[in-house]
Design an enzyme around this catalytic site. Structure first.
Site, PDB file in Angstrom:
ATOM      1  CB  CYS A 104      44.764  38.350  41.217  1.00 29.74           C
ATOM      2  SG  CYS A 104      44.978  36.646  41.606  1.00 29.74           S
ATOM      3  CB  CYS A 126      48.039  31.348  40.532  1.00 37.02           C
ATOM      4  SG  CYS A 126      48.561  32.389  39.040  1.00 37.02           S
ATOM      5  CD  GLU A 175      31.173  42.798  34.470  1.00 38.27           C
ATOM      6  OE1 GLU A 175      30.627  43.835  33.866  1.00 38.27           O
ATOM      7  OE2 GLU A 175      30.686  42.446  35.415  1.00 38.27           O
ATOM      8  CB  CYS A 208      46.416  30.948  36.535  1.00 42.57           C
ATOM      9  SG  CYS A 208      46.216  32.495  36.423  1.00 42.57           S
TER      10      CYS A 208
HETATM   11  S1  FES Z   1      46.995  35.595  38.346  1.00 44.41           S
HETATM   12 FE1  FES Z   1      45.210  35.540  39.512  1.00 44.41          FE
HETATM   13  S2  FES Z   1      44.984  33.334  39.803  1.00 44.41           S
HETATM   14 FE2  FES Z   1      46.822  33.545  38.503  1.00 44.41          FE
END
Ligand code: FES
Ligand SMILES: Cc1cc2nc3c(=O)[nH]c(=O)nc-3n(C[C@H](O)[C@H](O)[C@H](O)COP(=O)(O)OP(=O)(O)OC[C@H]3O[C@@H](n4cnc5c(N)ncnc54)[C@H](O)[C@@H]3O)c2cc1C
Ligand code: FES
Length: 1338
Positions: free
Chosen positions: A117, A120, A1265, A152
């Site tokens: 995502c 982090c 999942e 992360c």
């Molecule tokens: S890549 Fe999503 S929180 Fe680390």
């Protein structure tokens, strides 16, 4: 005092640019300053309390004395801007970018697939960058140490470590399995037929000349030492920074109540989270005396202003300077300091601050006290030398320091001949966690004797302040150091450590047993010392030595195996090849835009929510008059301000957006304050007074819900065969149960919204972080009473979601939209971490009970399950979760007579919602626990019972869906082989025979996971593909990118279908304007559905282009497109995928709720310290049937990330509620998700070869999942290790180990001598009933 005050403001540099801040507000931290004022949004805000590292920034300073520049990683969220005078700040934007040049640190995390995502990632980048600035040749230990403070939630850390391991000169090769190097990080060798996940050949080299130089002006400023007082006045607070010790003492005399702000790691948290306000703050960071270090022959004197990192360097030097026998205290302190917080905290948190904060689980104070350390307290009236001991600490956060006194320095004496000091620390997570309990212990022995001259034992974490174990010490002093003496001391410890059953922090029995086991460890260490000195002859017995040996911690390179694409696949076709997440570089440079990174618009307001402080009460009055008087507050939004529908309806139940008359949990939303800034909105929210009239009959626990029949309906049941007969026919019947705690999503980006009224025809633009834009669009439209065509939802990307950004997001967006509607202005709402954890719920805690019938050979004939899920106060998706529980209750086992009943229980806790796996991780744990019990009951190995009962041929599930488990069986066999299971099982048996206090355990766990939505209509998807005249392609589809790599896979699909390079394809955002009526990105179905829709659109376009291709077969794509335009061929197409017609008939108890199954098997081995319950995952091997992977790097990332989230669920993450239903665990300080230290030391993933899947695009399978449940292999490995410990204690047969198997639970289950002593000491339950525990067992 004649005060010379500066008024030329703060001068500092950010990324090489000079900043002069004339009127800094002392309440402003560096992070919001960068993000809002300087519009540098690369650095992220996630927890605000120093616990997650998302906000990591580098701060550099010049030291005129040493003529050197120091670079420190710091948490921007806790770093006051007023501290910045003379500093150079470097943010992720300052080290490289995609437009000019990347920094290798940015490139390597991206290319190694260490960014999902991406929320982090800038923090990770900056931690690593700072390390390299200080040490261009780091070791792997340096890297894991520098990343310990960075969390992360997506990756499972392995790829981050592998990416950064490339900076180590000696770490890229390993001889894991003997002499041949068959494991290279991130790949196998070309010879054995495996491609690399990423290539290390074309990585940018580390080039220090690329780094920004330290600004010469700041050097000059440091040389011309400015001694004048600095004073900055903000809206509410004044910041005074004295230039000399005298000025500091005078200020302390003038303002005795003003705190000294050093690292701000205590004060900052108090102000932010406890609402403590200080009108005046004194910042003595320019007072040189506070930083002085004096090496003396008797020890070392350290200035109280030294940070933990400074202290570490001082101690390392001192240890070298002294003979080893004099360094025990130094070494004990160093051991503790290395584990205080993360690197960012150690770089700023000071020794003086740690002592003066006087909180009970400081890691330093028990050692300082045991080690006879003293301090110098100073005021205008003089100086005092005080021992740091039990009399110094008066209570929680209280010392004998007078308000006008400061702590100048601490003296740490060298240990004397025969004086030994040890430190101990027990933590809920191995690193970056405050200790549950810690200790400092010192013994001074007579010369050449084992008789004790002096002893000192201090514990932290067992009371309001550190505790001196005086009774135990009395039993030891003057006596020989031997077992009989210590036995007396253990008994006496019970008089010292008196923990009330309701003691804050809970874990009472565990903490008491830890005090004993740590003393036992000390005992063995001293025996070892005495033997080394030849004072005693007997060695510590071999099997006991395991009590004092550390757990292994070295991370080895892992192995990732996947299938190569066929040789004849064109190089341009990226399907089946590892391909970096398409935004990874933007994420690593901080360019990736998340919702709260959107620029502020004119007049924009910020919204803060007011929540209920009562679990069940009538609202009698809401008074917001005081709030409206506060500066910046514009309005208060209540349910009355909602122009349209005031509630959302889920499965037949209504959920109010804002409570009007009654609240049914703590954290329920009541109203919202909008103001011109976040700080003002929060102050406004705090000023709203809600009056309540308590209602009786709060229900918190599942037992209470069952007793009061508090359920959301319908309750479901499913059955096959004849369970009663199966139980009757069984040779043995066993009844057992297990409880599985809930889980917080802990997406790194909290819920975020920006609602902008367009100002025309009631149009609203909603920018947000959601998995389900269409649902939010509908919710906002209904809330405002306008048609859906006036609301557009825009989702660029999400900083993680995991199921938590579906329903709750729609409610929060609706409230924000109501505020924007009422005020006519843009409104932004970004939840604080604590609010998010409180308001939005998480995974359902489940209580599973079972009755199982089986034959003596292990064959299970019948099983009857009952599940209760704690749903909280609102139904949300709980009924659907309870249904899914029943669909997966068999996991991978063919049990002929099977029954399951589930109930979604209504309680007065915040309502739970979807979470990766949607109930499956809970119900599968129940059946696996049952299998373990059968094995234990029969005295067999669990893996034998698993294998015997597994589906093996084409079968029907209990809901009569036919499937072929061939690949499940293949995964099992392959995992058995790859993990070398049978050899390791034998080696573990041997290890366990030889070690009394460390036990190893192993488990192998299968999964069969259904993919698709049982509600058939949710399986559809649509896409819109535009080709522009220059040949570039814009793809829109209904799925949201939340780190799972959906957009990357879609890009691969479009590239293959249009037969063009992926670089020509762009995906900008997910918007209801481009693709309407979308389904949620959930249930691991995103690629299956959206991939097909995009494929459809691309094929339509490709076919349309056929005439131009035919006319000019040698032409280029760009030519064809231009010709097509000139020939009036439409270059835009929608694609549609109808999806599988899945359904489940609950009346008939049959159906086809899934399109297909994903299979996997996981083997994990752990080593457990039975005395403390701490464990390490030594090795994990995962084999997954994912069909033909579209993108192995993304799929392996999903597998590892889900496994790690599962590991958190089953072994670490604990939500704690007070007896009145208040969530205690509201941030990373109290709620521990896995960190770098939790990665299995040897982590291998294999994608099953030769699998295909006719039901999904390109024969792939959904993966997001399913593999979360594989984390349970660590749970069962812990249980296996506990079983071995119990066997030593003479206990055999089944036992209940609830999830998460925290150190507390594992340790107590081991039934060691010390836990047994605690249990024996426990008072019998009084007739008036047990005291209320600190936390509820919900
Ligand atoms: S890549 Fe999503 S929180 Fe680390
Ligand atoms: C995320 C996080 C993780 C942490 N992990 C750990 C851990 O694992 N182990 C552990 O032991 N601690 C841990 N801590 C606590 C941390 O060590 C202390 O908060 C820190 O040492 C306090 O120092 P400071 O300089 O930040 O104090 P500040 O917050 O600046 O000040 C704290 C208090 O100390 C007073 N003070 C500071 N210096 C002096 C002085 N010279 N004379 C008199 N009074 C003074 C101030 O007046 C104030 O009241 C953690 C904190 C955070 C935020
Ligand atoms: S946001 Fe600063 S540490 Fe989490």
């Amino acid at each position: 005092m004649a005060e010379q005050t500066r008024n030329d403001g703060l001068i500092f540099y950010v990324n090489g640019k000079k900043i002069v801040e004339k009127n800094p507000d002392p309440e402003t931290m560096l992070l919001p300053y960068l993000r809002k004022k300087l519009r540098l949004t690369g650095t992220k805000y996630s927890c605000g309390g120093g616990g997650c590292g998302a906000c990591t920034i580098m701060v550099s300073r010049y030291d005129p004395q040493t003529k050197s520049i120091s670079h420190l990683s710091v948490n921007g969220c806790l770093f006051p801007i007023c501290h910045l005078h003379g500093a150079a700040v470097t943010t992720v934007e300052g080290i490289g970018n995609t437009k000019t040049k990347l920094h290798p640190v940015q490139e390597r995390i991206a290319k190694a697939h260490g960014s999902q995502c991406g929320f982090c990632t800038p923090g990770m980048v900056m931690s690593m960058y700072t390390l390299l600035r200080n040490n261009p040749h780091p070791t792997l230990d340096d890297i894991t140490e520098c990343l310990a403070g960075n969390l992360c939630r997506c990756t499972g850390y392995r790829p981050i470590i592998d990416g950064y391991r490339t900076f180590c000169e000696s770490e890229n090769c390993c001889l894991l399995n003997g002499s041949t190097c068959n494991v290279l990080n991130g790949n196998g060798s070309a010879e054995n037929g495996h491609a690399e996940l990423f290539s290390k050949d074309d990585l940018l080299p580390l080039d220090p000349s690329q780094d920004l130089i330290f600004p010469p002006e700041l050097m000059r400023m440091a040389e011309d030492k400015d001694q004048s007082i600095q004073r900055f006045c903000g809206e509410r607070m004044t910041w005074i920074s004295p230039g000399s010790l005298d000025e500091l003492l005078q200020l302390k005399a003038d303002y005795p109540q003003a705190p000294l702000v050093m690292g701000n790691t205590t004060i900052g948290l108090d102000m932010k989270f406890k609402g403590i306000f200080h009108p005046i703050i004194i910042s003595p960071t320019r007072v040189p005396e506070l930083f002085k270090v004096n090496h003396r022959s008797e020890g070392v004197c350290v200035g109280a202003g030294c940070s933990m990192s400074d202290l570490k360097s001082v101690l390392e030097k001192t240890i070298n300077d002294f003979p080893p026998e004099n360094t025990h205290t130094f070494r004990a302190l160093l051991q503790q300091i290395n584990l205080v917080g993360g690197q960012q905290i150690r770089n700023v948190a000071t020794l003086g601050g740690n002592i003066a904060s006087a909180y009970p689980n400081s890691d330093l104070t028990p050692v300082l006290a045991a080690g006879r350390c003293t301090l110098v307290a100073l005021s205008k009236d003089g100086r005092r030398r005080l021992p740091i001991d039990k009399d110094f600490f008066l209570g929680f956060a209280k010392t004998i320091l007078k308000p006008e006194e400061i702590l100048l320095s601490v003296f740490i004496p060298a240990t004397r001949q025969n004086e030994i000091v040890h430190a101990f620390r027990h933590v809920p997570r191995k690193e970056n966690a405050l200790a549950t309990l810690n200790a400092g212990m010192r013994v001074w022995l007579n010369d050449n004797s084992n008789v004790v001259k002096e002893i000192s034992i201090y514990y932290g974490g067992v009371g309001a302040t550190i505790l001196s174990a005086d009774h135990a010490c009395q039993k030891i002093v003057g006596r020989p150091w031997e077992e009989a003496t210590l036995n007396d001391a253990y008994s006496a410890l019970f008089d010292d450590v008196k923990l009330d059953p309701a003691a804050p922090g809970g874990k009472v029995d565990f903490r008491r047993s830890l005090t004993l086991s740590l003393l036992f460890k000390f005992h063995l260490l001293i025996l070892q010392y005495l033997k080394e000195k030849d004072v005693i002859q007997m060695e510590v017995p071999q099997e006991m030595q395991s009590a004092i040996q550390p757990l292994p911690k070295r991370i080895l390179p892992g192995y990732q195996e996947f299938q190569n694409v066929l040789e004849d696949q064109s190089a341009q076709d990226l399907v089946g090849r590892p391909m970096m997440h398409r935004s990874a570089l933007s994420q690593a440079t901080g360019e990736a835009v998340y919702c709260d990174d959107l620029p502020y618009t004119d007049g924009e307001l910020v919204l803060a929510i007011v929540t209920s402080s009562k679990a069940h009460a009538k609202i009698t009055h809401i008074d917001f008059s005081e709030a409206l008087k506060l500066p910046g507050v514009v309005d208060v939004i209540t349910a009355k301000d909602i122009p349209g529908k005031k509630f959302r309806t889920f499965t037949g139940y209504d959920e109010e957006l804002l409570a009007e008359d009654e609240v049914s949990c703590v954290g329920q939303m009541i109203c919202a304050v909008v103001a011109d800034s976040k700080a003002h909105a929060k102050r406004g929210a705090a000023a709203v007074k809600v009056s309540y009239e308590d209602l009786q009959d709060c229900i918190f626990t599942l037992e209470e819900a069952i007793e009061k029949e508090s359920f959301f309906l319908p309750r479901r049941q499913i059955e096959r065969g004849d369970v009663e007969k199966g139980l009757r026919d069984a040779e043995q019947v066993y009844e057992g149960e297990i409880r599985i705690g809930g889980q917080e999503h802990f997406y790194m980006e909290t819920q975020s919204f920006l609602v902008v009224p367009v100002g025309e025809e009631k149009e609203m633009k909603v920018y947000l972080s959601t998995q389900h834009p269409t649902y939010t669009q509908e919710a906002v439209a209904e809330t405002l009473g306008i048609p859906s065509n006036r609301v557009t939802c825009h989702v660029k990307r999400l900083g993680g979601a995991f199921g938590g950004k579906v329903t709750k997001t729609a409610i929060l967006a609706s409230i924000t939209a109501a505020a924007a509607w009422k005020t006519g202005l843009p409104v932004r709402c970004v939840l604080e971490r604590g609010e998010d954890m409180l308001i939005t719920g998480g995974r359902h805690p489940v209580w599973g009970k079972y009755k199982v019938g089986f034959m003596k050979n292990g064959r299970i004939t019948a099983a009857d399950f009952q599940y209760y899920a704690n749903s909280g106060n609102k139904v949300d998706e709980s009924v659907l979760v309870a249904e899914k529980i029943l669909l997966h209750l068999d996991n991978a086992y063919n049990i002929p007579n099977l029954r399951g009943r589930s109930a979604a229980c209504r309680t007065n806790l915040p309502s739970n919602t979807a979470f990766r796996g949607f109930g499956v991780p809970q119900c599968m744990l129940v059946i696996e626990s049952m299998i373990d019990d059968v094995a234990l009951q029969l005295g067999r190995l669990p893996e034998e019972i698993r294998e015997m009962n597994m589906y093996k041929q084409v079968s029907l599930t209990h809901y009569k869906m036919e499937f072929d488990p061939e690949n499940l069986v293949r995964c099992w066999k392959e995992c058995m082989e790859k993990s070398d299971f049978s050899h390791r099982r034998k080696a573990i048996d041997l290890f366990n025979q030889q070690n009394q206090f460390k036990k190893r355990g192993i488990s192998i766990i299968p999964i069969k996971y259904g993919i698709g939505f049982a509600e058939g209509f949710l399986n559809q998807a649509a896409a819109l593909v535009h080709i522009y005249k220059d040949g570039s392609v814009l793809v829109s589809h209904g799925g949201a990118e939340m780190g799972q790599g959906l957009h990357t896979k879609i890009q691969q699909v479009a590239s293959r279908e249009l037969n063009i390079p992926a670089s020509l394809i762009h995906i900008s955002e997910t918007s209801t304007q481009c693709v309407p009526n979308t389904c949620p990105s959930a249930a691991s179905f995103g690629t299956d559905a959206n991939g097909m829709a995009v494929q459809d659109a691309c094929q339509i376009l490709y076919n349309r282009l056929e005439p131009v291709r035919k006319k000019d077969p040698k032409g280029t794509w760009q030519n064809w497109i231009m010709k097509a335009f000139l020939e009036k061929i439409s270059l835009s197409a929608t694609g549609y995928y109808r999806g599988h017609d899945l359904d489940m008939d609950w009346e008939k108890q049959e159906g086809r709720p899934y399109a297909y199954f994903t299979y996997a098997v996981c083997c994990s081995e752990v080593e457990l310290d039975c005395l403390t319950g701490e464990y390490r995952t030594l090795r994990t091997d995962i084999v997954v049937d994912i069909g033909r992977s579209i993108n192995p790097s993304i799929d392996i990332g999903q597998i590892e990330g889900a496994f790690t989230q599962g590991l958190g669920l089953y072994t670490m993450e604990e939500l704690k509620y007070s007896p009145s239903g208040v969530l205690y665990t509201r941030g990373p300080g109290q709620y521990k998700i896995p960190a770098v230290c939790d990665v299995p030391l040897n982590f291998n993933v294999y994608l099953l070869a030769g699998s295909s899947n006719p039901h999904a695009i390109y024969s792939s399978k959904g993966i997001g999942e399913p593999t979360l449940f594989l984390g349970s292999s660590v749970f069962f490995a812990i249980k296996d290790a506990v079983t071995a410990a119990r066997k030593d204690a003479g206990l055999t047969g089944p036992f209940q180990l609830n999830s998460p198997a925290t150190p507390e639970r594992a340790c107590l289950a081991c039934a060691t001598r010390f836990t047994n002593m605690v249990v024996a000491q426990n008072e019998p339950v009084s007739t008036s009933g047990p005291a209320r525990p600190w936390a509820l067992d919900i």
